[in-house]
Design a protein around this motif. Sequence first.
Motif, PDB file in Angstrom:
ATOM      1  N   MET A  33       0.829  -1.210   0.000  1.00 58.10           N
ATOM      2  CA  MET A  33       0.000   0.000   0.000  1.00 58.10           C
ATOM      3  C   MET A  33       0.862   1.257   0.000  1.00 58.10           C
ATOM      4  SD  MET A  33      -3.028  -0.707   2.695  1.00 58.10           S
ATOM      5  CE  MET A  33      -3.446  -2.387   3.077  1.00 58.10           C
ATOM      6  N   VAL A  34       1.913   1.232   0.786  1.00 56.92           N
ATOM      7  CA  VAL A  34       2.778   2.401   0.909  1.00 56.92           C
ATOM      8  C   VAL A  34       3.658   2.560  -0.322  1.00 56.92           C
ATOM      9  CG1 VAL A  34       4.643   3.432   2.243  1.00 56.92           C
ATOM     10  CG2 VAL A  34       2.771   2.287   3.422  1.00 56.92           C
ATOM     11  N   THR A  35       4.335   1.495  -0.717  1.00 57.76           N
ATOM     12  CA  THR A  35       5.293   1.611  -1.821  1.00 57.76           C
ATOM     13  C   THR A  35       4.625   1.952  -3.148  1.00 57.76           C
ATOM     14  OG1 THR A  35       5.289  -0.788  -2.170  1.00 57.76           O
ATOM     15  CG2 THR A  35       7.026   0.116  -0.772  1.00 57.76           C
ATOM     16  N   GLU A  36       3.431   1.401  -3.392  1.00 55.43           N
ATOM     17  CA  GLU A  36       2.772   1.703  -4.661  1.00 55.43           C
ATOM     18  C   GLU A  36       2.324   3.161  -4.724  1.00 55.43           C
ATOM     19  OE1 GLU A  36      -1.683   0.123  -3.447  1.00 55.43           O
ATOM     20  OE2 GLU A  36      -0.382  -1.122  -4.673  1.00 55.43           O
ATOM     21  N   LYS A  37       1.913   3.712  -3.593  1.00 58.43           N
ATOM     22  CA  LYS A  37       1.498   5.116  -3.589  1.00 58.43           C
ATOM     23  C   LYS A  37       2.690   6.049  -3.802  1.00 58.43           C
ATOM     24  CE  LYS A  37      -2.683   4.391  -0.947  1.00 58.43           C
ATOM     25  NZ  LYS A  37      -2.715   2.992  -1.296  1.00 58.43           N
ATOM     26  N   VAL A  38       3.813   5.715  -3.200  1.00 57.04           N
ATOM     27  CA  VAL A  38       5.020   6.524  -3.388  1.00 57.04           C
ATOM     28  C   VAL A  38       5.464   6.472  -4.847  1.00 57.04           C
ATOM     29  CG1 VAL A  38       7.457   6.732  -2.790  1.00 57.04           C
ATOM     30  CG2 VAL A  38       5.773   6.327  -0.998  1.00 57.04           C
ATOM     31  N   ALA A  39       5.461   5.278  -5.432  1.00 52.93           N
ATOM     32  CA  ALA A  39       5.868   5.135  -6.834  1.00 52.93           C
ATOM     33  C   ALA A  39       4.920   5.888  -7.767  1.00 52.93           C
ATOM     34  CB  ALA A  39       5.925   3.661  -7.210  1.00 52.93           C
ATOM     35  N   ALA A  40       3.618   5.787  -7.511  1.00 50.90           N
ATOM     36  CA  ALA A  40       2.643   6.498  -8.342  1.00 50.90           C
ATOM     37  C   ALA A  40       2.808   8.009  -8.194  1.00 50.90           C
ATOM     38  CB  ALA A  40       1.226   6.083  -7.973  1.00 50.90           C
ATOM     39  N   MET A  41       3.061   8.460  -6.975  1.00 50.69           N
ATOM     40  CA  MET A  41       3.249   9.891  -6.739  1.00 50.69           C
ATOM     41  C   MET A  41       4.475  10.415  -7.479  1.00 50.69           C
ATOM     42  SD  MET A  41       3.554  11.963  -3.118  1.00 50.69           S
ATOM     43  CE  MET A  41       2.658  10.673  -2.324  1.00 50.69           C
ATOM     44  N   GLN A  42       5.546   9.658  -7.451  1.00 49.56           N
ATOM     45  CA  GLN A  42       6.766  10.078  -8.149  1.00 49.56           C
ATOM     46  C   GLN A  42       6.536  10.166  -9.661  1.00 49.56           C
ATOM     47  OE1 GLN A  42       9.491   7.103  -6.726  1.00 49.56           O
ATOM     48  NE2 GLN A  42      10.231   8.405  -5.066  1.00 49.56           N
ATOM     49  N   ALA A  43       5.912   9.132 -10.227  1.00 48.60           N
ATOM     50  CA  ALA A  43       5.651   9.125 -11.665  1.00 48.60           C
ATOM     51  C   ALA A  43       4.685  10.251 -12.053  1.00 48.60           C
ATOM     52  CB  ALA A  43       5.090   7.772 -12.088  1.00 48.60           C
ATOM     53  N   SER A  44       3.700  10.476 -11.223  1.00 53.64           N
ATOM     54  CA  SER A  44       2.725  11.526 -11.482  1.00 53.64           C
ATOM     55  C   SER A  44       3.379  12.910 -11.408  1.00 53.64           C
ATOM     56  CB  SER A  44       1.585  11.426 -10.470  1.00 53.64           C
ATOM     57  OG  SER A  44       0.623  12.408 -10.703  1.00 53.64           O
ATOM     58  N   ALA A  45       4.218  13.108 -10.404  1.00 56.11           N
ATOM     59  CA  ALA A  45       4.911  14.390 -10.266  1.00 56.11           C
ATOM     60  C   ALA A  45       5.820  14.650 -11.457  1.00 56.11           C
ATOM     61  CB  ALA A  45       5.711  14.416  -8.970  1.00 56.11           C
ATOM     62  N   ALA A  48       3.710  15.733 -14.322  1.00 55.86           N
ATOM     63  CA  ALA A  48       3.237  17.110 -14.127  1.00 55.86           C
ATOM     64  C   ALA A  48       4.349  18.119 -14.379  1.00 55.86           C
ATOM     65  CB  ALA A  48       2.688  17.279 -12.715  1.00 55.86           C
ATOM     66  N   MET A  49       5.538  17.815 -13.885  1.00 64.10           N
ATOM     67  CA  MET A  49       6.662  18.756 -14.047  1.00 64.10           C
ATOM     68  C   MET A  49       7.124  18.876 -15.496  1.00 64.10           C
ATOM     69  SD  MET A  49       9.043  18.265 -10.671  1.00 64.10           S
ATOM     70  CE  MET A  49       9.363  16.543 -10.921  1.00 64.10           C
ATOM     71  N   THR A  50       6.914  17.832 -16.277  1.00 67.89           N
ATOM     72  CA  THR A  50       7.331  17.885 -17.680  1.00 67.89           C
ATOM     73  C   THR A  50       6.202  18.327 -18.597  1.00 67.89           C
ATOM     74  OG1 THR A  50       6.879  15.513 -17.915  1.00 67.89           O
ATOM     75  CG2 THR A  50       9.146  16.151 -17.395  1.00 67.89           C
ATOM     76  N   GLY A  51       5.048  18.673 -18.011  1.00 66.47           N
ATOM     77  CA  GLY A  51       3.937  19.219 -18.785  1.00 66.47           C
ATOM     78  C   GLY A  51       3.283  18.233 -19.728  1.00 66.47           C
ATOM     79  N   ARG A  52       3.202  16.970 -19.320  1.00 64.10           N
ATOM     80  CA  ARG A  52       2.651  15.946 -20.211  1.00 64.10           C
ATOM     81  C   ARG A  52       1.134  15.880 -20.200  1.00 64.10           C
ATOM     82  NH1 ARG A  52       5.725  11.102 -18.210  1.00 64.10           N
ATOM     83  NH2 ARG A  52       3.956  10.036 -19.157  1.00 64.10           N
ATOM     84  N   HIS A  54      -2.946  16.194 -18.160  1.00 59.68           N
ATOM     85  CA  HIS A  54      -3.724  15.618 -17.057  1.00 59.68           C
ATOM     86  C   HIS A  54      -3.783  14.092 -17.113  1.00 59.68           C
ATOM     87  CE1 HIS A  54      -4.910  19.539 -15.678  1.00 59.68           C
ATOM     88  NE2 HIS A  54      -5.388  19.848 -16.875  1.00 59.68           N
ATOM     89  N   ALA A  55      -3.969  13.543 -18.311  1.00 61.26           N
ATOM     90  CA  ALA A  55      -4.067  12.084 -18.441  1.00 61.26           C
ATOM     91  C   ALA A  55      -2.770  11.411 -17.999  1.00 61.26           C
ATOM     92  CB  ALA A  55      -4.404  11.696 -19.875  1.00 61.26           C
ATOM     93  N   ALA A  56      -1.644  11.987 -18.347  1.00 61.97           N
ATOM     94  CA  ALA A  56      -0.346  11.417 -17.954  1.00 61.97           C
ATOM     95  C   ALA A  56      -0.131  11.527 -16.453  1.00 61.97           C
ATOM     96  CB  ALA A  56       0.782  12.119 -18.706  1.00 61.97           C
ATOM     97  N   VAL A  57      -0.683  12.559 -15.844  1.00 62.42           N
ATOM     98  CA  VAL A  57      -0.552  12.729 -14.393  1.00 62.42           C
ATOM     99  C   VAL A  57      -1.379  11.676 -13.658  1.00 62.42           C
ATOM    100  CG1 VAL A  57      -1.032  14.298 -12.468  1.00 62.42           C
ATOM    101  CG2 VAL A  57       0.030  15.176 -14.555  1.00 62.42           C
ATOM    102  N   LEU A  58      -2.550  11.345 -14.171  1.00 57.42           N
ATOM    103  CA  LEU A  58      -3.423  10.357 -13.529  1.00 57.42           C
ATOM    104  C   LEU A  58      -3.050   8.909 -13.868  1.00 57.42           C
ATOM    105  CD1 LEU A  58      -6.963  11.922 -13.896  1.00 57.42           C
ATOM    106  CD2 LEU A  58      -5.569  11.754 -11.845  1.00 57.42           C
ATOM    107  N   ALA A  59      -2.394   8.701 -14.981  1.00 62.35           N
ATOM    108  CA  ALA A  59      -2.098   7.350 -15.472  1.00 62.35           C
ATOM    109  C   ALA A  59      -1.399   6.443 -14.453  1.00 62.35           C
ATOM    110  CB  ALA A  59      -1.302   7.417 -16.766  1.00 62.35           C
ATOM    111  N   PRO A  60      -0.390   6.909 -13.716  1.00 63.09           N
ATOM    112  CA  PRO A  60       0.261   6.010 -12.751  1.00 63.09           C
ATOM    113  C   PRO A  60      -0.692   5.499 -11.669  1.00 63.09           C
ATOM    114  CG  PRO A  60       1.622   7.940 -13.127  1.00 63.09           C
ATOM    115  CD  PRO A  60       0.311   8.195 -13.786  1.00 63.09           C
ATOM    116  N   TYR A  61      -1.608   6.345 -11.237  1.00 64.08           N
ATOM    117  CA  TYR A  61      -2.578   5.932 -10.225  1.00 64.08           C
ATOM    118  C   TYR A  61      -3.574   4.928 -10.813  1.00 64.08           C
ATOM    119  CZ  TYR A  61      -0.800   9.717  -7.353  1.00 64.08           C
ATOM    120  OH  TYR A  61       0.007  10.528  -6.615  1.00 64.08           O
ATOM    121  N   LEU A  62      -4.031   5.186 -12.016  1.00 62.33           N
ATOM    122  CA  LEU A  62      -4.988   4.296 -12.658  1.00 62.33           C
ATOM    123  C   LEU A  62      -4.364   2.922 -12.917  1.00 62.33           C
ATOM    124  CD1 LEU A  62      -7.766   3.812 -13.863  1.00 62.33           C
ATOM    125  CD2 LEU A  62      -6.931   4.788 -16.008  1.00 62.33           C
ATOM    126  N   LYS A  63      -3.137   2.912 -13.377  1.00 61.07           N
ATOM    127  CA  LYS A  63      -2.450   1.640 -13.661  1.00 61.07           C
ATOM    128  C   LYS A  63      -2.370   0.775 -12.402  1.00 61.07           C
ATOM    129  CE  LYS A  63       2.033  -0.162 -15.041  1.00 61.07           C
ATOM    130  NZ  LYS A  63       3.405   0.173 -15.406  1.00 61.07           N
TER     131      LYS A  63
END
Length: 76
Positions: A33-45, A48-52, A54-63
Motif C-alpha cells: 500500500m505504501v510503496t505503490e502510492k510513493v511510486a505512483a506519486m513520483q511518476a505523477s509528479a 506534471a513537471m514535464t507538462g505531459r 492531465h491524463a499522464a498525471v493520472l495514469a500512474p494511479y490508474l495503472k
Amino acid sequence: MMAQLTATSWETIFHRTTMMAQGACSAAEYQRMVTEKVAAMQASALAAMTGRGHAAVLAPYLKRSRANARRLRRRS
C-alpha cells in the motif's frame, strides 16, 4: 479516466478493508500500500513537471489501481 480510477479505487479499498477487518491483511500487503502510492506519486509528479497533461498525471494511479483491483478480486 476519472470514473475508472474511482471505481477501481473503491474496489481496492473494499477488498483491503475486508481483509483488515478479518485480520487477513499481511505485512506484505500493508507494505505494498505504501510503496505503490510513493511510486505512483513520483511518476505523477514527473509527468506534471514535464507538462505531459492531465491524463499522464493520472495514469500512474490508474495503472496501479487497476492492477490492485484485479489481484484482490482473485483473492476473494
